[in-house]
Motif scaffolding. Structure first.
Motif, PDB file in Angstrom:
ATOM      1  N   ASP A 107      -4.033   5.902  -1.592  1.00 58.75           N
ATOM      2  CA  ASP A 107      -4.607   5.081  -0.540  1.00 58.75           C
ATOM      3  C   ASP A 107      -4.375   3.623  -0.930  1.00 58.75           C
ATOM      4  OD1 ASP A 107      -6.474   4.500  -2.538  1.00 58.75           O
ATOM      5  OD2 ASP A 107      -8.005   5.835  -1.694  1.00 58.75           O
ATOM      6  N   ARG A 108      -4.842   2.705  -0.102  1.00 62.66           N
ATOM      7  CA  ARG A 108      -4.563   1.292  -0.356  1.00 62.66           C
ATOM      8  C   ARG A 108      -5.114   0.840  -1.701  1.00 62.66           C
ATOM      9  NH1 ARG A 108      -6.892  -3.584  -0.056  1.00 62.66           N
ATOM     10  NH2 ARG A 108      -5.601  -5.370   0.605  1.00 62.66           N
ATOM     11  N   THR A 109      -6.337   1.263  -2.021  1.00 64.35           N
ATOM     12  CA  THR A 109      -6.967   0.832  -3.275  1.00 64.35           C
ATOM     13  C   THR A 109      -6.177   1.315  -4.479  1.00 64.35           C
ATOM     14  OG1 THR A 109      -9.166   0.782  -2.259  1.00 64.35           O
ATOM     15  CG2 THR A 109      -9.065   0.932  -4.670  1.00 64.35           C
ATOM     16  N   ARG A 110      -5.831   2.590  -4.478  1.00 59.04           N
ATOM     17  CA  ARG A 110      -5.121   3.147  -5.626  1.00 59.04           C
ATOM     18  C   ARG A 110      -3.714   2.580  -5.730  1.00 59.04           C
ATOM     19  NH1 ARG A 110      -4.092   8.393  -5.591  1.00 59.04           N
ATOM     20  NH2 ARG A 110      -4.092   8.562  -7.871  1.00 59.04           N
ATOM     21  N   LEU A 111      -3.070   2.285  -4.609  1.00 57.18           N
ATOM     22  CA  LEU A 111      -1.744   1.671  -4.663  1.00 57.18           C
ATOM     23  C   LEU A 111      -1.819   0.288  -5.300  1.00 57.18           C
ATOM     24  CD1 LEU A 111       1.290   1.715  -3.919  1.00 57.18           C
ATOM     25  CD2 LEU A 111       0.672   0.673  -1.738  1.00 57.18           C
ATOM     26  N   HIS A 112      -2.828  -0.491  -4.930  1.00 53.21           N
ATOM     27  CA  HIS A 112      -2.976  -1.821  -5.519  1.00 53.21           C
ATOM     28  C   HIS A 112      -3.305  -1.721  -7.007  1.00 53.21           C
ATOM     29  CE1 HIS A 112      -2.842  -4.832  -2.139  1.00 53.21           C
ATOM     30  NE2 HIS A 112      -2.805  -3.688  -1.473  1.00 53.21           N
ATOM     31  N   GLN A 113      -4.097  -0.730  -7.394  1.00 53.60           N
ATOM     32  CA  GLN A 113      -4.363  -0.532  -8.828  1.00 53.60           C
ATOM     33  C   GLN A 113      -3.089  -0.158  -9.571  1.00 53.60           C
ATOM     34  OE1 GLN A 113      -7.361   2.528  -8.673  1.00 53.60           O
ATOM     35  NE2 GLN A 113      -9.070   1.059  -8.619  1.00 53.60           N
ATOM     36  N   LEU A 114      -2.296   0.704  -8.962  1.00 60.52           N
ATOM     37  CA  LEU A 114      -1.063   1.166  -9.589  1.00 60.52           C
ATOM     38  C   LEU A 114      -0.080   0.031  -9.800  1.00 60.52           C
ATOM     39  CD1 LEU A 114       0.820   3.497 -10.518  1.00 60.52           C
ATOM     40  CD2 LEU A 114       1.487   3.767  -8.129  1.00 60.52           C
ATOM     41  N   LEU A 115       0.028  -0.862  -8.813  1.00 57.38           N
ATOM     42  CA  LEU A 115       1.043  -1.913  -8.857  1.00 57.38           C
ATOM     43  C   LEU A 115       0.489  -3.264  -9.289  1.00 57.38           C
ATOM     44  CD1 LEU A 115       3.038  -1.019  -5.602  1.00 57.38           C
ATOM     45  CD2 LEU A 115       3.453  -0.276  -7.949  1.00 57.38           C
ATOM     46  N   ASP A 116      -0.696  -3.279  -9.845  1.00 57.35           N
ATOM     47  CA  ASP A 116      -1.294  -4.535 -10.312  1.00 57.35           C
ATOM     48  C   ASP A 116      -0.416  -5.169 -11.396  1.00 57.35           C
ATOM     49  OD1 ASP A 116      -3.260  -6.566 -10.572  1.00 57.35           O
ATOM     50  OD2 ASP A 116      -4.120  -5.515 -12.291  1.00 57.35           O
ATOM     51  N   GLY A 117      -0.086  -6.441 -11.209  1.00 56.67           N
ATOM     52  CA  GLY A 117       0.724  -7.158 -12.194  1.00 56.67           C
ATOM     53  C   GLY A 117       2.219  -7.042 -11.991  1.00 56.67           C
ATOM     54  N   VAL A 118       2.655  -6.345 -10.945  1.00 54.90           N
ATOM     55  CA  VAL A 118       4.087  -6.161 -10.683  1.00 54.90           C
ATOM     56  C   VAL A 118       4.603  -7.304  -9.818  1.00 54.90           C
ATOM     57  CG1 VAL A 118       5.796  -4.700  -9.547  1.00 54.90           C
ATOM     58  CG2 VAL A 118       3.930  -3.654 -10.866  1.00 54.90           C
ATOM     59  N   PRO A 120       7.036  -7.928  -7.195  1.00 53.40           N
ATOM     60  CA  PRO A 120       7.781  -6.999  -6.332  1.00 53.40           C
ATOM     61  C   PRO A 120       9.243  -7.349  -6.138  1.00 53.40           C
ATOM     62  CG  PRO A 120       6.239  -8.334  -5.056  1.00 53.40           C
ATOM     63  CD  PRO A 120       5.925  -8.575  -6.493  1.00 53.40           C
ATOM     64  N   GLU A 121       9.585  -8.636  -6.178  1.00 54.69           N
ATOM     65  CA  GLU A 121      10.974  -9.022  -5.950  1.00 54.69           C
ATOM     66  C   GLU A 121      11.855  -8.788  -7.174  1.00 54.69           C
ATOM     67  OE1 GLU A 121       8.840 -12.574  -7.635  1.00 54.69           O
ATOM     68  OE2 GLU A 121       8.417 -11.004  -6.145  1.00 54.69           O
ATOM     69  N   MET A 122      11.256  -8.367  -8.307  1.00 53.47           N
ATOM     70  CA  MET A 122      12.001  -8.217  -9.554  1.00 53.47           C
ATOM     71  C   MET A 122      12.294  -6.764  -9.918  1.00 53.47           C
ATOM     72  SD  MET A 122      12.420 -11.331 -10.550  1.00 53.47           S
ATOM     73  CE  MET A 122      12.904 -11.147 -12.269  1.00 53.47           C
ATOM     74  N   VAL A 123      11.819  -5.805  -9.109  1.00 54.89           N
ATOM     75  CA  VAL A 123      11.889  -4.415  -9.520  1.00 54.89           C
ATOM     76  C   VAL A 123      12.115  -3.529  -8.297  1.00 54.89           C
ATOM     77  CG1 VAL A 123       9.385  -4.122  -9.332  1.00 54.89           C
ATOM     78  CG2 VAL A 123      10.677  -2.645 -10.896  1.00 54.89           C
ATOM     79  N   VAL A 152       6.405 -10.845   0.385  1.00 55.12           N
ATOM     80  CA  VAL A 152       7.804 -10.507   0.142  1.00 55.12           C
ATOM     81  C   VAL A 152       8.448 -10.155   1.477  1.00 55.12           C
ATOM     82  CG1 VAL A 152       9.376  -8.879  -0.973  1.00 55.12           C
ATOM     83  CG2 VAL A 152       7.353  -9.705  -2.187  1.00 55.12           C
ATOM     84  N   THR A 153       9.538 -10.838   1.799  1.00 49.07           N
ATOM     85  CA  THR A 153      10.235 -10.554   3.045  1.00 49.07           C
ATOM     86  C   THR A 153      10.987  -9.237   2.946  1.00 49.07           C
ATOM     87  OG1 THR A 153      12.246 -11.722   2.358  1.00 49.07           O
ATOM     88  CG2 THR A 153      10.538 -13.018   3.459  1.00 49.07           C
ATOM     89  N   GLY A 154      11.370  -8.691   4.085  1.00 51.36           N
ATOM     90  CA  GLY A 154      12.044  -7.410   4.104  1.00 51.36           C
ATOM     91  C   GLY A 154      13.291  -7.381   3.245  1.00 51.36           C
ATOM     92  N   ALA A 155      14.078  -8.450   3.262  1.00 54.71           N
ATOM     93  CA  ALA A 155      15.331  -8.477   2.515  1.00 54.71           C
ATOM     94  C   ALA A 155      15.110  -8.495   1.007  1.00 54.71           C
ATOM     95  CB  ALA A 155      16.166  -9.687   2.931  1.00 54.71           C
ATOM     96  N   GLN A 156      13.909  -8.909   0.552  1.00 51.42           N
ATOM     97  CA  GLN A 156      13.612  -8.954  -0.881  1.00 51.42           C
ATOM     98  C   GLN A 156      13.018  -7.645  -1.392  1.00 51.42           C
ATOM     99  OE1 GLN A 156      11.093 -12.554  -0.537  1.00 51.42           O
ATOM    100  NE2 GLN A 156      12.417 -13.478  -2.084  1.00 51.42           N
ATOM    101  N   ALA A 157      12.576  -6.798  -0.497  1.00 51.01           N
ATOM    102  CA  ALA A 157      11.902  -5.564  -0.897  1.00 51.01           C
ATOM    103  C   ALA A 157      12.923  -4.499  -1.281  1.00 51.01           C
ATOM    104  CB  ALA A 157      11.024  -5.057   0.241  1.00 51.01           C
ATOM    105  N   ASN A 158      12.668  -3.854  -2.399  1.00 54.24           N
ATOM    106  CA  ASN A 158      13.501  -2.747  -2.856  1.00 54.24           C
ATOM    107  C   ASN A 158      12.593  -1.579  -3.229  1.00 54.24           C
ATOM    108  OD1 ASN A 158      16.534  -3.671  -3.363  1.00 54.24           O
ATOM    109  ND2 ASN A 158      15.214  -5.391  -3.860  1.00 54.24           N
ATOM    110  N   PHE A 159      12.607  -0.545  -2.416  1.00 55.53           N
ATOM    111  CA  PHE A 159      11.869   0.653  -2.784  1.00 55.53           C
ATOM    112  C   PHE A 159      12.520   1.869  -2.146  1.00 55.53           C
ATOM    113  CE2 PHE A 159       9.569  -0.638   1.096  1.00 55.53           C
ATOM    114  CZ  PHE A 159       9.401   0.568   1.777  1.00 55.53           C
ATOM    115  N   THR A 160      12.237   3.036  -2.712  1.00 53.42           N
ATOM    116  CA  THR A 160      12.761   4.289  -2.184  1.00 53.42           C
ATOM    117  C   THR A 160      11.628   5.307  -2.107  1.00 53.42           C
ATOM    118  OG1 THR A 160      13.331   5.406  -4.274  1.00 53.42           O
ATOM    119  CG2 THR A 160      14.933   3.827  -3.402  1.00 53.42           C
TER     120      THR A 160
END
Length: 387
Positions: A107-118, A120-123, A152-160
């Motif tokens: 959920d939103r809370t757990r996603l933010h906990q998981l990605l805390d400190g990341v 986004p444009e670097m990974v 982060v704009t769409g062009a900077q986002a990298n995820f699969t």
């Protein structure tokens, strides 16, 4: 500048064979041949006379180097903060593409906990769902919202997302997948919401032809179904990736990855798309691991080299203690990461486009595998047409 090769006389294959037979002292040369499945016989050496095809163009198209993303598995159970600790450790150690193996929906809370400190444009963030009630649409929505909240704009986002509806759903939600891809084409050019998961087709080097034929059949099925929804093949290719297992047979695995590029290029040509590459992700095959972590660490070097020389775009090296069914340790994860750093920073395998090109052995094996896998794929396609 003088060409040093001109000082050495050309040696034809017959001369080489005569020399080998002399050194064998009566042992037949055929005793050194080995068989890859029923159709492919592999000789102990190859000569320029054996190479009658140009195989480099499809392998090189659109590539500027041989760089790949360093991946690492992150298991995400109930405690997202614990997974975040492992994530940050990996990122500090040089991981570029963590793969979050989700065992519960986020959920939103757990996603933010998981990605805390990341940052986004670097990974590149990668997600696979390992529970029965998979919700790729919900996961896609959460990730898009997270990137937007981070500015982060769409062009900077990298995820699969490891979304493979033909594999995962009794009634594949192709319309949902089509909407994902159209959304990515409009706003998220570097996002890949579809994975052609071919790891389940892997059953050892002897079955490499069947593995590739089934992989192509699955990829072609997605192209067929998605183009029927109005998408074009080039857009589909831009937003999919192939997940492939890499095993212990060094040269076979190199040739397999190279053959995959040839085969997929052939399929794309059928849709009028030329000069485009598949995005290939390599995962260590489970059967390549044994109970001895030290053996796994040593073997991992040749497995990783097979994938890298074969031209993969992302690589996941298993921690050496994974087969013991115990939690990964900081040490086992660090060794797995550092292996990839050695291949880049000391061996410089990321700097040479198609490192296997020009090797008579690899070129011949690539072509043999590709030719037979293509024939098998055509057979499967015909059988499907008459079902």
């Amino acid at each position: 500048m003088k060409n040093l090769l001109e000082e050495f006389p050309a040696v034809d294959k017959a001369t080489w064979v005569a020399k080998v037979e002399k050194d064998l002292k009566g042992k037949p040369l055929e005793d050194l041949f080995w068989h890859l499945g029923e159709d492919i016989t592999v000789a102990p050496f190859y000569h320029p006379e054996d190479i009658d095809h140009q195989t480099t163009a499809p392998l090189l198209a659109g590539r500027r180097g041989n760089d790949w993303e360093i991946g690492e598995y992150i298991n995400v159970y109930k405690d997202a903060k614990q997974a975040n600790t492992a994530l940050l450790e990996g990122l500090k150690g040089g991981v570029q593409a963590p793969l979050f193996r989700l065992f519960q929906p986020l959920d939103r809370t757990r996603l933010h906990q998981l990605l805390d400190g990341v940052a986004p444009e670097m990974v590149t963030l990668n997600f696979s769902e390992h529970y029965s009630d998979k919700q790729p649409a919900r996961l896609m929505e959460l990730l898009q919202s997270w990137y937007q909240e981070k500015g982060v704009t769409g062009a900077q986002a990298n995820f699969t997302i490891d979304f493979d509806p033909i594999l995962d759903f009794a009634e594949p939600p192709v319309d949902t997948l089509s909407a994902f891809i159209q959304s990515c084409a409009d706003q998220w050019p570097n996002v890949r919401p579809l994975q052609v998961n071919a790891k389940t087709f892997h059953s050892g080097p002897e079955q490499v032809v069947e593995e590739l034929a089934l992989t192509m059949a699955k990829g072609a099925e997605y192209l067929a179904r998605l183009t029927e929804t109005g998408l074009n093949a080039e857009i589909i290719n831009q937003h999919l990736q192939f997940g492939i297992a890499v095993s212990k047979s060094y040269f076979v695995e190199i040739a397999k990855f190279r053959a995959l590029r040839l085969l997929w290029s052939n399929i794309l040509k059928g849709y009028g798309v030329k000069g485009k590459q598949p995005f290939v992700v390599a995962h260590f095959a489970q059967e390549s691991q044994d109970e001895n972590p030290n053996s796994n660490m040593i073997r991992a070097s040749t497995q990783a080299m097979s994938a890298v020389i074969g031209g993969v775009d992302r690589l996941y090296v298993l921690p050496s203690n994974r087969a013991q069914k115990e939690p990964d340790t900081p040490f086992s994860r660090r060794v797995a990461r550092n292996l990839q750093h050695l291949l880049k920073m000391e061996s410089h395998l990321d700097r040479v486009i198609d490192p296997g090109a020009g090797s008579y052995y690899i070129e011949k094996l690539t072509r043999e595998i590709a030719d037979r896998a293509w024939a098998k794929f055509q057979q499967l396609d015909q059988e499907r047409a008459f079902d």
